[in-house]
Design an enzyme around this catalytic site. Sequence first.
Site, PDB file in Angstrom:
ATOM      1  N   ARG A   1      -4.445  -6.711  -3.682  1.00 36.88           N
ATOM      2  CA  ARG A   1      -4.634  -7.343  -5.319  1.00 36.88           C
ATOM      3  C   ARG A   1      -5.496  -8.024  -5.691  1.00 36.88           C
ATOM      4  O   ARG A   1      -4.901  -9.211  -4.899  1.00 36.88           O
ATOM      5  CB  ARG A   1      -3.205  -6.471  -5.927  1.00 36.88           C
ATOM      6  CG  ARG A   1      -3.816  -6.161  -7.473  1.00 36.88           C
ATOM      7  CD  ARG A   1      -2.565  -5.456  -7.392  1.00 36.88           C
ATOM      8  NE  ARG A   1      -2.115  -4.694  -7.742  1.00 36.88           N
ATOM      9  CZ  ARG A   1      -2.660  -3.527  -8.148  1.00 36.88           C
ATOM     10  NH1 ARG A   1      -3.552  -3.233  -8.952  1.00 36.88           N
ATOM     11  NH2 ARG A   1      -2.404  -1.966  -7.762  1.00 36.88           N
TER      12      ARG A   1
ATOM     13  N   THR B   1      -8.067 -10.877 -11.315  1.00 35.27           N
ATOM     14  CA  THR B   1      -8.023  -9.589 -11.610  1.00 35.27           C
ATOM     15  C   THR B   1      -7.242  -7.753 -11.637  1.00 35.27           C
ATOM     16  O   THR B   1      -8.043  -6.861 -12.158  1.00 35.27           O
ATOM     17  CB  THR B   1      -9.755  -8.858 -11.098  1.00 35.27           C
ATOM     18  OG1 THR B   1      -9.230  -8.681  -9.531  1.00 35.27           O
ATOM     19  CG2 THR B   1     -10.637  -9.349 -10.759  1.00 35.27           C
TER      20      THR B   1
ATOM     21  N   ASP C   1      10.123   0.235  -2.596  1.00 36.73           N
ATOM     22  CA  ASP C   1       8.680  -0.507  -2.285  1.00 36.73           C
ATOM     23  C   ASP C   1       8.590  -0.173  -0.598  1.00 36.73           C
ATOM     24  O   ASP C   1       9.435  -0.048   0.404  1.00 36.73           O
ATOM     25  CB  ASP C   1       8.492  -2.135  -1.350  1.00 36.73           C
ATOM     26  CG  ASP C   1       6.813  -2.527  -1.054  1.00 36.73           C
ATOM     27  OD1 ASP C   1       6.484  -3.438  -2.004  1.00 36.73           O
ATOM     28  OD2 ASP C   1       6.633  -2.570  -0.418  1.00 36.73           O
TER      29      ASP C   1
ATOM     30  N   ASP D   1       7.729  -2.410   2.712  1.00 32.44           N
ATOM     31  CA  ASP D   1       8.975  -3.557   2.630  1.00 32.44           C
ATOM     32  C   ASP D   1      10.292  -2.011   3.002  1.00 32.44           C
ATOM     33  O   ASP D   1      10.935  -2.668   4.514  1.00 32.44           O
ATOM     34  CB  ASP D   1      10.036  -3.728   1.365  1.00 32.44           C
ATOM     35  CG  ASP D   1       8.721  -4.813   0.853  1.00 32.44           C
ATOM     36  OD1 ASP D   1       8.588  -5.287   1.900  1.00 32.44           O
ATOM     37  OD2 ASP D   1       8.843  -5.806  -0.397  1.00 32.44           O
TER      38      ASP D   1
HETATM   39  N1  URA Z   1       3.861   0.904  -3.806  1.00 32.12           N
HETATM   40  C1  URA Z   1       5.296   1.235  -3.473  1.00 32.12           C
HETATM   41  O1  URA Z   1       5.381   0.962  -2.211  1.00 32.12           O
HETATM   42  N2  URA Z   1       6.246   1.480  -4.543  1.00 32.12           N
HETATM   43  C2  URA Z   1       5.903   2.233  -5.816  1.00 32.12           C
HETATM   44  O2  URA Z   1       7.228   2.783  -6.604  1.00 32.12           O
HETATM   45  C3  URA Z   1       4.412   1.560  -6.364  1.00 32.12           C
HETATM   46  C4  URA Z   1       3.557   0.894  -4.956  1.00 32.12           C
END
Ligand code: URA
Length: 209
Positions: free
Chosen positions: A104, A108, A200, A203
């Site tokens: 990302r 922007t 996530d 992770d």
């Molecule tokens: N990416 C993720 O790993 N978890 C989310 O809740 C949104 C995007």
Amino acid sequence: MGELYVMDHPLIKHKLTYIRDKRTGSKEFRELVKEVAMLMGYEVTRNLELRDKEIETPVSKTTSQVIAGKKLGIVPILRAGLGMVEGMLSLLPAAKVGHVGLYRDPETLEPIEYYCKLPSDVEEREFIVTDPMLATGGSANAAITSLKNRGATNIRLMCLIAAPEGVKAVQEAHPDVDIYLAGLDEKLNDHAYIVPGLGDAGDRLFGTK
Ligand code: URA
């Protein structure tokens, strides 16, 4: 408008509950993601063409059916999409695996492609893009656009969990792409995390934080 398929199977719902649970560690999380991807593969591949094949059973000759040999490609969006590849490959061992990497832009907030490696015969393949989380739809849309720019014409998107916002964004940008989900959640929070979601995905898969 592409179709939206939300899996309705007790095994998928059961495993998704443990995937969501914050007490589930990386080893079990990875195993569960792999299993759910495999179970979803049953639906994602439902429309594969069959052809007749003459065989002999120990009892008699017969005509039976096998997959028509349509070429498939699985394309995980790096890095969390990798967690769904093994489950799909166990069902589709002849599929080729491409990779799309996106980051990302901090200013922007647009997804920028930093890596894309696809099988050489892109035009002839049916692609299944994998990403566990369909949040804003930004990464999925960018990955699908990357595939289309390289000649792909038949693309499906396979995610574990989506927010309605992400589904809408993909349906608007890519109305030819069917979306397959294990669960459709309530919303995005202010940090673009899916609520309730699972946190996530990258992770949790890889034990980073
Ligand atoms: N990416 C993720 O790993 N978890 C989310 O809740 C949104 C995007």
